[in-house]
Design an enzyme around this catalytic site. Structure first.
Site, PDB file in Angstrom:
ATOM      1  N   GLY A   8     -70.099  15.953  39.464  1.00 57.87           N
ATOM      2  CA  GLY A   8     -71.373  16.629  39.275  1.00 57.87           C
ATOM      3  C   GLY A   8     -71.259  18.067  39.740  1.00 57.87           C
ATOM      4  O   GLY A   8     -70.624  18.868  39.081  1.00 57.87           O
ATOM      5  N   SER A  27     -63.236  16.193  39.569  1.00 60.18           N
ATOM      6  CA  SER A  27     -64.154  17.224  39.100  1.00 60.18           C
ATOM      7  C   SER A  27     -64.835  17.873  40.319  1.00 60.18           C
ATOM      8  O   SER A  27     -64.145  18.350  41.212  1.00 60.18           O
ATOM      9  CB  SER A  27     -65.160  16.620  38.113  1.00 60.18           C
ATOM     10  N   TRP A  28     -66.176  17.875  40.381  1.00 60.51           N
ATOM     11  CA  TRP A  28     -66.825  18.360  41.605  1.00 60.51           C
ATOM     12  C   TRP A  28     -66.347  17.570  42.824  1.00 60.51           C
ATOM     13  O   TRP A  28     -66.231  18.110  43.919  1.00 60.51           O
ATOM     14  CB  TRP A  28     -68.351  18.286  41.478  1.00 60.51           C
ATOM     15  N   ASP A  76     -58.453  19.754  29.278  1.00 59.19           N
ATOM     16  CA  ASP A  76     -59.701  19.667  30.046  1.00 59.19           C
ATOM     17  C   ASP A  76     -60.502  20.939  29.778  1.00 59.19           C
ATOM     18  O   ASP A  76     -60.129  22.029  30.214  1.00 59.19           O
ATOM     19  CB  ASP A  76     -59.356  19.535  31.533  1.00 59.19           C
ATOM     20  N   HIS A 136     -61.071  15.742  30.437  1.00 57.65           N
ATOM     21  CA  HIS A 136     -61.532  15.833  31.817  1.00 57.65           C
ATOM     22  C   HIS A 136     -61.843  14.487  32.466  1.00 57.65           C
ATOM     23  O   HIS A 136     -61.700  14.326  33.679  1.00 57.65           O
ATOM     24  CB  HIS A 136     -62.799  16.708  31.849  1.00 57.65           C
TER      25      HIS A 136
END
Length: 322
Positions: A49, A116-117, A271, A299
Site C-alpha cells: 500500500g 512493495s510499500w 514491474d 509487481h
C-alpha cells in the site's frame, strides 16, 4: 509445493492460532494474527500500500511447520480501526507498532518480510532496529523517493498504460494536472464522501490494473470496491504527499546498516509500479543481499516467478536460527 514447471507455490491454507487487536495509542487499534508452529522461527509480514491490508494468502508464503508468523493490518486499513484514518499515521508510527507487536509475539528478533510499500517499511524498521532483524526478504522495491512517485503518478508508467491512465486522470481538472498527488489529496480528504469515493476508486483501480504483467480481473475488482479503495487510496496518497517522512534517498543512503543482515531482494523485470532501477540501487548499497530479477514478471507477489523466489527464500532462512 511445486507447480508443473518446478516453481515453488503457496503452502496450503492455514488459519491463525491467535489473533487480537492492539491499542497502539493515538486512537488507533491494530489487528494482528499469528499462524504456523508456536515453536517455529519468528517472522513478521509487512503488507503493501500503504493501506492495503493483509489477506489469508500472505500466511501461505511461510512453511507452517517451521515458521511462527505474525501478520497485521497497518493503521487505518483492513481490520484495524478507525478505518481510513490519516491522523497519527506515519512511517515512524508503524515502525513503533512493529516493535509493540514484537513484544506481543514475545520474541527478541525475527525475520522481516515486506513487498512493495512493505519493502519500504521493512527497510525503515531494519535500519532503525537492525539488532531485531535476523533476515530480510523484500519484493518489488520502493523507497519513497520523489522520482519513484513521479514515475507512477505523474509521468512514466502513464506512457505504458495510456488507456488506463486516462481513467486515472479523469477526476482531475485540466488546470490541476501538474501535480496529481496533490490534486488527489484534495479530493481524498474532501468533506463530501461521494467525492472521496470517486477519487479513491480511480486511484485504486489505476494501481490494481497495472501491477501484474498480465491483467488480473479479480485484483482489479477488489481495488474498485469502495471501502477497500478509500483506505488504500487515502492512506497511500497521505504517505506519498509527505514522501514517507523520509529524507530524500534515506533508505538507500542508510543501507549500510543492513550489512550484517542476510537478505533476498526479489524484483520483477517488468514491474511498472516499482521499476527495477530501485532494486538495483538498493543491491549496490547492500551487496550482501541476493538479488533475484525475475524475467516475465511484474509487481505482484502472486506472479509465478516472483512467488517461487519468495517461498524459496523463506524456506532457506527457515534453516537458520541466529
Amino acid at each position: 509445493m511445486n507447480d508443473p514447471r518446478g516453481l515453488r507455490t503457496l503452502y496450503p491454507p492455514i488459519s491463525p492460532y491467535a489473533s487480537g487487536t492492539l491499542d497502539v495509542g493515538d486512537g488507533h487499534s491494530v489487528y494482528w494474527e499469528i499462524s504456523g508452529n508456536p515453536e517455529g522461527k519468528p517472522a513478521v509480514f509487512l503488507h503493501g500500500g500503504p493501506g492495503g491490508g493483509c489477506s489469508p494468502a500472505h500466511r501461505r508464503l511461510f512453511d507452517p511447520e517451521r515458521y511462527r508468523v505474525l501478520l497485521f493490518d497497518q493503521r487505518g486499513c483492513g481490520r484495524s480501526r478507525p478505518h481510513a484514518e490519516l491522523e497519527a499515521n506515519t512511517t515512524w508510527h508503524l515502525v513503533e507498532d512493529i516493535e509493540r507487536l514484537r513484544a506481543v509475539m514475545g520474541v527478541e528478533e525475527w525475520l522481516v518480510f515486506g513487498g512493495s510499500w512493505g519493502s519500504t517499511l521493512a527497510l525503515a524498521y531494519a535500519e532503525t532496529h537492525p539488532e531485531r532483524v535476523t533476515e530480510l526478504v523484500l519484493r518489488g522495491i520502493f523507497t519513497m523517493r520523489k522520482s519513484e512517485i513521479d514515475w507512477y503518478y505523474q509521468k512514466g508508467a502513464s506512457m505504458i498504460f495510456p488507456d488506463r491512465w486516462e481513467k486515472f486522470v479523469a477526476p482531475i481538472a485540466e488546470d490541476e494536472r501538474d501535480d496529481f498527488v496533490a490534486a488527489y489529496r484534495r479530493r481524498l480528504t474532501h468533506e463530501d464522501r461521494a467525492v472521496r469515493v470517486e477519487a479513491a476508486r480511480a486511484w485504486s483501480v489505476w494501481e490494481g490494473s497495472t501491477i501484474t504483467l498480465l491483467p488480473d480481473e479479480a485484483g482489479i475488482s477488489r481495488h474498485d470496491q469502495a471501502d477497500y479503495a478509500l483506505a488504500f487510496s487515502r492512506i497511500e496518497n497521505h504517505y506519498f504527499s509527505h514522501l514517507g517522512w523520509f529524507e530524500e534517498g534515506q533508505l538507500i543512503r542508510d543501507a549500510h546498516k543492513l550489512k550484517n543482515i542476510p537478505g533476498v531482494i526479489v524484483q520483477g523485470r517488468y514491474d511498472m509500479a516499482c521499476p527495477v532501477q530501485t532494486a538495483w540501487e538498493l543491491h549496490r548499497a547492500w551487496p550482501e543481499a541476493d538479488l533475484k530479477i525475475v524475467e516475465g514478471a511484474g509487481h505482484a507477489f502472486s506472479e509465478p516467478g516472483i512467488l517461487h523466489h519468495l517461498v524459496e527464500a523463506n524456506d532457506r532462512f527457515a534453516e537458520k536460527l541466529r
